[in-house]
Structures are given as C-alpha cells and as structure tokens.
Design a protein around this motif. Structure first.
Motif, PDB file in Angstrom:
ATOM      1  N   GLY A 137       6.122  18.956 -12.327  1.00 34.97           N
ATOM      2  CA  GLY A 137       4.833  19.439 -12.820  1.00 34.97           C
ATOM      3  C   GLY A 137       3.648  18.759 -12.146  1.00 34.97           C
ATOM      4  N   HIS A 138       3.916  17.639 -11.450  1.00 35.82           N
ATOM      5  CA  HIS A 138       2.827  16.952 -10.742  1.00 35.82           C
ATOM      6  C   HIS A 138       2.930  17.156  -9.240  1.00 35.82           C
ATOM      7  N   GLU A 139       3.912  17.963  -8.787  1.00 37.99           N
ATOM      8  CA  GLU A 139       4.171  18.071  -7.346  1.00 37.99           C
ATOM      9  C   GLU A 139       2.948  18.528  -6.573  1.00 37.99           C
ATOM     10  N   ASN A 140       2.192  19.463  -7.175  1.00 32.59           N
ATOM     11  CA  ASN A 140       1.080  20.062  -6.441  1.00 32.59           C
ATOM     12  C   ASN A 140      -0.270  19.502  -6.854  1.00 32.59           C
ATOM     13  N   GLN A 141      -0.221  18.324  -7.440  1.00 33.31           N
ATOM     14  CA  GLN A 141      -1.462  17.662  -7.821  1.00 33.31           C
ATOM     15  C   GLN A 141      -1.871  16.702  -6.704  1.00 33.31           C
ATOM     16  N   PRO A 142      -3.150  16.665  -6.340  1.00 30.09           N
ATOM     17  CA  PRO A 142      -3.566  15.680  -5.337  1.00 30.09           C
ATOM     18  C   PRO A 142      -3.265  14.268  -5.836  1.00 30.09           C
ATOM     19  N   ILE A 143      -2.930  13.386  -4.913  1.00 32.14           N
ATOM     20  CA  ILE A 143      -2.569  12.016  -5.274  1.00 32.14           C
ATOM     21  C   ILE A 143      -3.694  11.332  -6.048  1.00 32.14           C
ATOM     22  N   ARG A 144      -4.949  11.663  -5.722  1.00 29.25           N
ATOM     23  CA  ARG A 144      -6.059  10.951  -6.372  1.00 29.25           C
ATOM     24  C   ARG A 144      -6.095  11.187  -7.873  1.00 29.25           C
ATOM     25  N   THR A 145      -5.435  12.276  -8.348  1.00 29.49           N
ATOM     26  CA  THR A 145      -5.461  12.543  -9.785  1.00 29.49           C
ATOM     27  C   THR A 145      -4.288  11.888 -10.517  1.00 29.49           C
ATOM     28  N   LEU A 146      -3.414  11.209  -9.781  1.00 30.46           N
ATOM     29  CA  LEU A 146      -2.257  10.574 -10.421  1.00 30.46           C
ATOM     30  C   LEU A 146      -2.578   9.129 -10.806  1.00 30.46           C
ATOM     31  N   SER A 147      -1.816   8.607 -11.767  1.00 27.08           N
ATOM     32  CA  SER A 147      -2.001   7.211 -12.166  1.00 27.08           C
ATOM     33  C   SER A 147      -1.341   6.302 -11.132  1.00 27.08           C
ATOM     34  N   ALA A 148      -1.647   5.000 -11.236  1.00 22.89           N
ATOM     35  CA  ALA A 148      -1.097   4.043 -10.263  1.00 22.89           C
ATOM     36  C   ALA A 148       0.426   4.071 -10.268  1.00 22.89           C
ATOM     37  N   ALA A 171       5.512   7.332  -3.733  1.00 28.06           N
ATOM     38  CA  ALA A 171       5.834   6.557  -2.533  1.00 28.06           C
ATOM     39  C   ALA A 171       7.326   6.207  -2.521  1.00 28.06           C
ATOM     40  N   LEU A 172       7.835   5.828  -3.704  1.00 29.48           N
ATOM     41  CA  LEU A 172       9.240   5.416  -3.772  1.00 29.48           C
ATOM     42  C   LEU A 172      10.194   6.584  -3.628  1.00 29.48           C
ATOM     43  N   ALA A 173       9.701   7.807  -3.850  1.00 29.74           N
ATOM     44  CA  ALA A 173      10.578   8.978  -3.715  1.00 29.74           C
ATOM     45  C   ALA A 173      11.206   9.023  -2.329  1.00 29.74           C
ATOM     46  N   ARG A 174      10.543   8.392  -1.362  1.00 31.45           N
ATOM     47  CA  ARG A 174      11.108   8.378  -0.013  1.00 31.45           C
ATOM     48  C   ARG A 174      12.447   7.668   0.031  1.00 31.45           C
ATOM     49  N   LEU A 175      12.683   6.753  -0.923  1.00 29.26           N
ATOM     50  CA  LEU A 175      13.971   6.054  -0.951  1.00 29.26           C
ATOM     51  C   LEU A 175      15.104   7.017  -1.295  1.00 29.26           C
ATOM     52  N   TRP A 176      14.773   8.095  -1.985  1.00 29.02           N
ATOM     53  CA  TRP A 176      15.792   9.079  -2.343  1.00 29.02           C
ATOM     54  C   TRP A 176      16.002  10.088  -1.209  1.00 29.02           C
ATOM     55  N   LEU A 177      15.054  10.115  -0.281  1.00 20.41           N
ATOM     56  CA  LEU A 177      15.096  11.127   0.780  1.00 20.41           C
ATOM     57  C   LEU A 177      15.520  10.565   2.121  1.00 20.41           C
ATOM     58  N   ASN A 203       0.866  -1.175   0.000  1.00 22.60           N
ATOM     59  CA  ASN A 203       0.000   0.000   0.000  1.00 22.60           C
ATOM     60  C   ASN A 203       0.905   1.229   0.000  1.00 22.60           C
ATOM     61  N   PRO A 204       0.697   2.178  -0.904  1.00 25.41           N
ATOM     62  CA  PRO A 204       1.654   3.278  -0.979  1.00 25.41           C
ATOM     63  C   PRO A 204       1.638   4.224   0.237  1.00 25.41           C
ATOM     64  N   ALA A 205       0.646   4.122   1.120  1.00 27.40           N
ATOM     65  CA  ALA A 205       0.587   4.965   2.329  1.00 27.40           C
ATOM     66  C   ALA A 205       0.600   6.453   1.997  1.00 27.40           C
ATOM     67  N   LEU A 206      -0.125   6.818   0.944  1.00 23.74           N
ATOM     68  CA  LEU A 206      -0.241   8.230   0.584  1.00 23.74           C
ATOM     69  C   LEU A 206      -1.676   8.679   0.801  1.00 23.74           C
ATOM     70  N   LYS A 207      -1.837   9.948   1.135  1.00 23.67           N
ATOM     71  CA  LYS A 207      -3.176  10.490   1.327  1.00 23.67           C
ATOM     72  C   LYS A 207      -3.689  11.051   0.007  1.00 23.67           C
ATOM     73  N   ASN A 208      -4.827  10.526  -0.440  1.00 26.00           N
ATOM     74  CA  ASN A 208      -5.382  10.915  -1.738  1.00 26.00           C
ATOM     75  C   ASN A 208      -5.693  12.392  -1.851  1.00 26.00           C
ATOM     76  N   ASP A 209      -6.070  13.012  -0.732  1.00 24.29           N
ATOM     77  CA  ASP A 209      -6.493  14.408  -0.791  1.00 24.29           C
ATOM     78  C   ASP A 209      -5.331  15.378  -0.656  1.00 24.29           C
ATOM     79  N   LEU A 210      -4.133  14.864  -0.366  1.00 26.03           N
ATOM     80  CA  LEU A 210      -2.969  15.740  -0.286  1.00 26.03           C
ATOM     81  C   LEU A 210      -2.178  15.654  -1.587  1.00 26.03           C
TER      82      LEU A 210
END
Lengths: 204, 225
Positions: A124-135, A142-148, A87-94
């Motif tokens: 260009g997708h940084e400020n888009q809510p997660i619910r509007t992104l593709s799987a 979620a994987l970006a955390r591996l870089w951080l 589960n990507p553990a992301l909030k759809n509304d953020l």
C-alpha cells in the motif's frame, strides 16, 4: 594450501582528520560468517566498512577479495557486494518501488520488488514518494534490497536504526538465511545481535 | 545480472524522472539565459547595429554561465543522500554511469538553451545567417561545456562551499569553447564561412566525450574517499 578467505584485510591503518582510528588491524571473513564491529561513536566502524568496500583507501594495508586486491578486481568484487550505509540512499521524490527498481537495474537483483516491500509490511506504500514515509519505513525500503540482492557479501552500517521490534526480528532472520546460503556479513550496530557464526571485533 | 546498457538507461530514466518532479531545477537555467539576454538592450541601448555586433558573444556568455550555474548541483544531491556511494559501488563501469547522468543533465539544461537561442538572436537583431548558426554552435558547444564542467564538479562535490572553487577551476577550460563558439556565430553574421570554427568546436566535443567521463569518475572516487 588452503583456499583464500572470502574477504581479508591485512594491516589496515586508518587516519581521519589527523587522528589515528586504528592501525595494523587484521580482518578475516569466510563464507557463512558474520563479523560484528563494536566500538564507541567515532571509533572507526564506518571508516572500516568504507575501507572494506573500497570507497575509502586505507592509509596502509590491503583488502583482498578471494585473494585478490579489491583495487585490481573492482567490478567483479562489486557484483558480489551489497553496501548499505547509514544513509538510506533513496531518492525522496521517487516512490519506494521506483527506488528499488532503479537499484535492480544498477546491480544484481532477483525477485520482485513488490514482493519484498509487501514482505516488509509496506504493502500500500509502494507508490508513495519516499518523502512521505516515516524514518522506519524508509529504512525498510532501503533494507528491502537485502531480499532482492544476489550479492554474497553484505556490508551493513547500522541497519537497525529506526526499525521497530518486528523489523529487527525480520532483519535478523534474513541475515541468518543469508549466512546459511553461503553468504557473509560485516555489520556495525549498537544493538545486540543474535546470529550463528558471529565474530566480534572491538575497535575502541 | 543487469547489463551495462540497462544500468545506463535505468540511471537516465531515474534522472529525468527526478527533474520532472522537481520543476525548479530545469526552469532555472533557461530563465537565467533569457533574462540576461533580454535585460541587455535596456543597459546598452536599443541601437540594432550595436546589439547585432555583440549578440553572439552575449548569448554565448549567457549560455556558458547558465550551464555553469546548473552544474553545481549535478552530484550534490547524490552525494548528500548516499546514492553516489551506490553508483561508485555498482558493478558497471563508472564512466558509463557518469555519461548517463551527464546526458540527462544536458537534455534538461543544455538542450532548452539550444532551442531558445534563435529567439534571442532575433531579439538582438542578429542577421539571419547568424540566427541559423547560433543553435548549431550551441548544439555542439553546450555538451562540451557540460562535460568539461562536470570534471570540476566531481572534484569539488565533497566541499561544502565548492561553488567559487568550481568556477575558478572550470572557467579557464571554458575559454576555448567560448572563443570558437562565438566565432562560429560572428563569421556568418558578417557573411563569412564558419565551417572551420564549427570543426574546432566539434573537435573539442569529440575530445571531451570519451576523456571527461574518465576524469569525472576518477574525481568522484577521490571526492568520496
């Protein structure tokens, strides 16, 4: 006397819904090593990851982090642990950025969330809510955390799910870097992985 | 490494942001609260004396049920999308993070009840002294309700239909809060002092504030097992 291994699971037994998934399983992981968990669906790969993370208790056996039971050193273990479930553990509304910034506040992160997102092709997708992104894009966020993250141990449950080919390449490259920088990885996947120092463990 | 304070306020900020973006979540409890109290005179009859007599109890019961209804989803979304696991695996004390979540939840669902309550007191012809005591009692009482209720939520979060179980678990624990809360409004409405009732209500809150987060954290660990 040799130093204790980074992560050591001894005599682990896991029972789910009255079915024994594995028993007397020994797992050992050292700095710079990767452990690749193989097995059919339902063979207990996720259960083993959850046991290693301390989310679940094994029916029997112990998990040691640098020689200390993870139950006794939970908080210091968790400063060195990054667990990404299927589960990507992301909030759809953020937005993507808000999600990452939250995790930066919650755990050890360094570097800029924007940079990591750009690196993963999400500029260009940084400020888009997660619910509007593709799987696949969600998976990348979620994987970006591996870089951080500055965690030493990564527990990754099916990280390649929904990723495209360049995404997979990126991730493998990042994992190789992590291992070279004294990290360690436990990973489950149905995809072939090409990493140095990888040990296979078949749970079937 | 982020400090525990950063984690606390980070989580608080995220929770508040999420509620603002999902309007239904925070509109429901106050609406329920207002509707229950506003419909009551239609069933009981408009006699001011009867209404004033039952007003403290009715308003308190409505506040209690509104809190209980809002609590059910406290950890549900986090459990479903995997964020709860991330909270459990955070290098910060879990009770502290739990407290941040509860504070956010109370600010959005409990505080509106406190602010609306004087208006509902007027609606039910409560004497002025009672109207003044009402928000004070709710200000102390609703955080206690949230803290105690969340223990039940933590224990039932992994169950698909935990709603009824949650009610059965939590309602007995709510009884003392309800009794002292109602008494703290009834007494001044009858011209009596209510310092004692408020003190007892405060004692319940002071007891729940440090202990409930520990129980909730333990409950969440068990539920995620």
């Amino acid at each position: 006397m040799t130093a204790a291994p980074l992560l050591l699971g001894t005599q682990l037994t896991c029972v789910r819904e009255r079915r024994r998934l594995f028993r007397h399983l020994d797992v050992e992981l050292d700095v710079g090593q990767a452990l690749y968990l193989e097995g059919a669906n339902g063979s207990g790969k996720t259960s083993l990851l959850r046991i290693l993370s301390g989310l679940s208790e094994p029916r029997a056996g112990t998990v040691l982090w640098r020689g200390e039971n993870i139950r006794d050193c939970r908080l210091s273990y968790y400063t060195q642990l990054l667990y990404l479930g299927h589960n990507p553990a992301l909030k759809n509304d953020l937005t993507a950025l808000e999600n990452l910034q939250f995790y930066a506040q919650l755990s050890r992160h360094h570097g800029e969330a924007e940079q990591a997102l750009t690196h993963l092709g999400l500029r260009g997708h940084e400020n888009q809510p997660i619910r509007t992104l593709s799987a696949g894009q969600r998976r990348r966020v979620a994987l970006a955390r591996l870089w951080l993250s500055t965690a030493q141990l990564w527990l990754l449950d099916e990280p390649f799910t929904a990723l495209d080919r360049t995404g997979v390449q990126h991730l493998q490259q990042r994992m190789a870097e992590h291992l070279a920088a004294e990290g360690a990885i436990v990973i489950t996947s149905h995809q072939a992985i090409d990493l140095p120092n990888i040990t296979r463990l078949n749970l079937s | 490494m982020s400090s525990p304070t950063q984690a606390f306020f980070g989580l608080l900020q995220r929770e508040l942001r999420l509620t603002i973006r999902r309007r239904n979540d925070w509109l429901n409890p106050p609406l329920f609260f207002i509707l229950v109290v506003a419909l009551l005179p239609l069933g009981i009859g408009p006699d001011p004396q009867t209404l004033a007599l039952i007003a403290p109890g009715v308003i308190w019961v409505a506040a209690l049920l509104a809190t209980l209804l809002s609590l059910e989803r406290l950890f549900r979304d986090d459990f479903d999308d995997g964020s709860l696991e991330q909270l459990l695996l955070s290098p910060h004390p879990l009770p502290l993070l739990v407290l941040a979540k509860l504070l956010a939840h109370w600010l959005v669902t409990g505080l509106p009840l406190v602010l609306i309550s004087p208006l509902l007191g007027v609606l039910l012809h409560l004497p002025l002294a009672g109207i003044l005591a009402l928000p004070v009692s709710l200000l102390i009482g609703t955080p206690a309700l949230t803290l105690i209720g969340a223990i039940g939520v933590a224990l039932t979060v992994s169950l698909r239909r935990g709603g009824i179980l949650l009610t059965l678990l939590v309602l007995p624990l709510y009884v003392p809060v309800l009794i002292f809360g109602t008494a703290a409004v009834t007494a001044p409405a009858q011209g009596l002092p209510n310092a004692g009732q408020l003190a007892l209500l405060g004692a319940l809150l002071v007891l729940a504030l440090p202990l409930a987060p520990l129980a909730i954290a333990a409950g969440l660990r068990v539920s995620s097992h």
